[in-house]
Design an enzyme around this catalytic site. Structure first.
Site, PDB file in Angstrom:
ATOM      1  N   ARG A   1      -8.195  -5.488   1.289  1.00 60.71           N
ATOM      2  CA  ARG A   1      -8.782  -6.160   0.337  1.00 60.71           C
ATOM      3  C   ARG A   1      -9.846  -7.009   1.137  1.00 60.71           C
ATOM      4  NH1 ARG A   1      -4.085 -10.707   2.460  1.00 60.71           N
ATOM      5  NH2 ARG A   1      -2.849  -9.045   2.052  1.00 60.71           N
TER       6      ARG A   1
ATOM      7  N   LYS B   1       0.172  -0.943  13.294  1.00 61.27           N
ATOM      8  CA  LYS B   1       0.925  -0.785  12.393  1.00 61.27           C
ATOM      9  C   LYS B   1       2.372  -0.255  13.419  1.00 61.27           C
ATOM     10  CE  LYS B   1      -0.463   0.369   7.525  1.00 61.27           C
ATOM     11  NZ  LYS B   1       0.016  -1.041   7.314  1.00 61.27           N
TER      12      LYS B   1
HETATM   13  N1  BES Z   1      -1.676  -0.067   3.427  1.00 61.69           N
HETATM   14  C1  BES Z   1      -1.439  -1.337   3.283  1.00 61.69           C
HETATM   15  C2  BES Z   1      -0.600  -1.460   2.304  1.00 61.69           C
HETATM   16  C3  BES Z   1       0.858  -0.602   2.508  1.00 61.69           C
HETATM   17  C4  BES Z   1       1.657  -0.598   2.609  1.00 61.69           C
HETATM   18  C5  BES Z   1       0.654   0.578   1.916  1.00 61.69           C
HETATM   19  C6  BES Z   1       2.810   0.436   2.788  1.00 61.69           C
HETATM   20  C7  BES Z   1       1.499   1.173   1.449  1.00 61.69           C
HETATM   21  C8  BES Z   1       2.602   1.810   1.828  1.00 61.69           C
HETATM   22  C9  BES Z   1      -2.215  -2.339   3.702  1.00 61.69           C
HETATM   23  O1  BES Z   1      -3.250  -2.018   4.077  1.00 61.69           O
HETATM   24  C10 BES Z   1      -1.531  -3.098   4.154  1.00 61.69           C
HETATM   25  O2  BES Z   1      -1.492  -2.953   5.570  1.00 61.69           O
HETATM   26  N2  BES Z   1      -0.961  -4.789   4.133  1.00 61.69           N
HETATM   27  C11 BES Z   1      -0.384  -5.160   5.313  1.00 61.69           C
HETATM   28  C12 BES Z   1      -0.798  -6.639   4.563  1.00 61.69           C
HETATM   29  C13 BES Z   1      -0.726  -7.796   5.267  1.00 61.69           C
HETATM   30  C14 BES Z   1      -1.710  -7.888   6.907  1.00 61.69           C
HETATM   31  C15 BES Z   1      -0.693  -9.535   5.264  1.00 61.69           C
HETATM   32  C16 BES Z   1       1.181  -5.390   4.444  1.00 61.69           C
HETATM   33  O3  BES Z   1       1.766  -5.383   3.362  1.00 61.69           O
HETATM   34  O4  BES Z   1       1.715  -5.013   5.493  1.00 61.69           O
HETATM   35 ZN    ZN Z   2      -3.277  -2.607   6.347  1.00 57.61          ZN
END
Ligand code: BES
Ligand code: ZN
Ligand code: ZN
Length: 501
Positions: free
Chosen positions: A354, A280
């Site tokens: 997931r 990230k």
């Molecule tokens: N934990 C994150 C989602 C999240 C984002 C929670 C902001 C709280 C605040 C999750 O694991 C994630 O990173 N999801 C990705 C999925 C994508 C790679 C398809 C996302 O939402 O960017």
């Molecule tokens: Zn994630």
């Protein structure tokens, strides 16, 4: 904090402040507000007539009594429109009012039993809402502050009731509200705790304490157990971290007459989400310490359920791990096999929630006999785009169960909104090399995440709550304070209470 109910004459109670209410759209004053207005020679009505008090929600006016009654101050609080006044308005009012008084150094106060005389709320519910609103609205997380002894918090709240039968029911409600708020507070504490302290092992330790105190069954699987069970998706995420993963299961057996009726609560417990190899960006990454709020919601709810003892069986399951980019981390393109033998091509290691939930859901149904379930997860950034922090996104495979969860959430003020689940969205997950990919591209990201999860429900009614928008607040409001909301803990508890056979 001590919350008690007393039966007595409001004019004789010696207290730094009394909280009373006033509606926006009603000329009439009710209950204690009316009594106090008379003894103050119409001061409240005068302010009202002069338009200095409008009665809108969030409005507070502090009036000094200058010795006319035993209480030193009256806090007149706007209740909003009478038609809209409900238990959530009481929760919000008590949160806002107790913080307003705390800012002025008033840590002990009395309150009227709002809504009892005017909109006829049940005394038991009113007591519960007052307790929840006050405890949650004054919640503070100061475990990491060195100067905490200087900053006081609300100490004593007294609900003043005119009749003793009302007082008795309100006191029961207060007791329930305290148990429920303490469950939420546990979830907030875990969610606010930084990830160097709140590791998967620490989550397991806290769950063990909750189990001991509440007489719950507990199973904790470690990495070897997971491998033996074929949980390749969960183990794959854990590979990048030095912290050992855990799968926590808490069992509350409240209804031996319905052994096959078991509500499953499955919570994502990623104690920190760096994204893994699909790293990230740095901006706001600190908020990923809360990526275990689905899991803490489940543990907080199980704590309260074990104390409230409804007649229902509830099993909480929390897969917990870090998502780190260590030398042994899984790579984009890796293919893992989940417990139900389905193969997953990991296109993006940041879609880890997931993956860990898929094995937890299969485990819950196959090994723990869960008959219907709700999963709670900070799953997608896309849900923040859709709903902001106001509502929780709802997905599922069974309309009746979806409706029930949405209704329960909305009733308790943990507002929800259902999303579509057309099969077409599932097409976005098709993989060239495995049964499915773990991401479905840019479009409809929250729905494709839910579609992925729907492959692991083992045919039982399932609802998925995406709390990535609502798990934290950026400012104090009503019964929420800046930081973690604790997740939809009250909804989970209310689902168990509503099905108490
Ligand atoms: N934990 C994150 C989602 C999240 C984002 C929670 C902001 C709280 C605040 C999750 O694991 C994630 O990173 N999801 C990705 C999925 C994508 C790679 C398809 C996302 O939402 O960017
Ligand atoms: Zn994630
Ligand atoms: Zn995550």
């Amino acid at each position: 904090m001590e919350i008690k109910v007393v039966t007595g004459d409001i004019l004789e109670i010696n207290t730094p402040a009394i909280i009373v209410g006033l509606y926006e759209d009603s000329k009439e004053l009710y209950g204690i507000t009316k009594i106090l207005d008379e003894v103050m020679d119409g001061a409240i009505s005068q302010l009202r007539n002069d338009q200095e008090i409008k009665g809108v929600s969030g409005e507070f006016t502090l009036i000094h009594t200058l010795g006319r009654i035993a209480a030193q101050r009256i806090l007149v609080s706007g209740l909003g429109r009478k038609d809209n006044f409900d238990l959530n308005a009481i929760r919000a009012l008590m949160g806002n009012a107790s913080r307003y008084l705390r800012t002025r150094g008033i840590l002990s106060f009395c309150t009227a039993p709002h809504g009892i005389d005017s909109v006829i709320l049940k005394p038991v519910d009113c007591g519960q809402a007052i307790a929840e609103g006050t405890i949650l609205g004054t919640y503070q997380f100061q475990n990491y502050r060195t100067n905490k002894e200087n900053s006081g918090n609300t100490e004593k709240v007294t609900i003043v009731s005119p009749k003793s039968d009302l007082s008795a029911s309100m006191a029961i409600g207060v007791g329930q509200g305290e148990i429920i708020a303490n469950g939420v507070a546990l979830s907030r504490d875990m969610s606010n705790t930084p990830s160097n302290d709140l590791t998967p092992s620490k989550m397991a330790e806290i769950a063990t304490m909750v189990a001991r105190e509440g007489n719950l069954g507990i199973v904790i699987l470690d990495r070897t157990d997971m491998e033996k069970l074929g949980m390749g998706a969960l183990v794959g995420v854990a590979r990048g971290s030095h912290q050992p993963p855990k799968l926590i299961a808490l069992e509350y057996k409240g209804d031996p007459d319905r052994p096959k009726h078991v509500l499953g609560l499955i919570g994502k417990g990623v104690t920190f989400d760096t994204g893994g190899i699909s790293l990230k960006p740095a901006l706001n990454m600190e908020n990923m310490k809360g990526d275990m709020t689905g899991g803490s919601s489940v543990i907080g709810a199980m704590k309260a359920i074990s104390a409230l003892k409804p007649k229902i069986n509830v099993t909480g399951v929390v897969p917990t791990t870090e998502n780190m980019p260590g030398g042994d981390a899984q790579r984009p393109g890796d293919i893992v096999r989940a417990m139900n033998d389905k193969t997953i091509e990991v296109i993006n290691t940041d879609a880890e929630g997931r993956l860990i939930l898929s094995d937890a859901m299969v485990y819950a149904v196959r090994k723990l006999g869960v008959s219907h379930m709700v999963d709670i997860a900070t799953l997608t950034g896309a849900i923040i785009v859709s709903l902001g922090s106001v509502r929780i996104g709802v997905f599922g495979n069974n309309q009746e169960w979806i409706d029930q969860v949405v209704q329960t959430g909305n009733d308790g003020g943990e507002r929800m909104w259902p999303f579509p689940m057309d099969d077409d969205y599932g097409d976005q997950l098709k993989s060239t090399f495995a049964d499915m990919m773990n991401v479905g591209g840019k479009e409809a990201g929250s729905i494709t995440a839910a579609k992925f999860l729907s492959e692991f429900t083992e045919g039982v009614p399932w609802v998925h709550l995406d709390i990535a928008g609502s798990y934290r607040m950026v400012s104090d409001k009503g019964w929420h304070v800046k930081g973690s909301t604790g997740g939809p803990v009250r909804t989970l508890i209310n689902l168990a209470l509503a099905d108490s056979g």
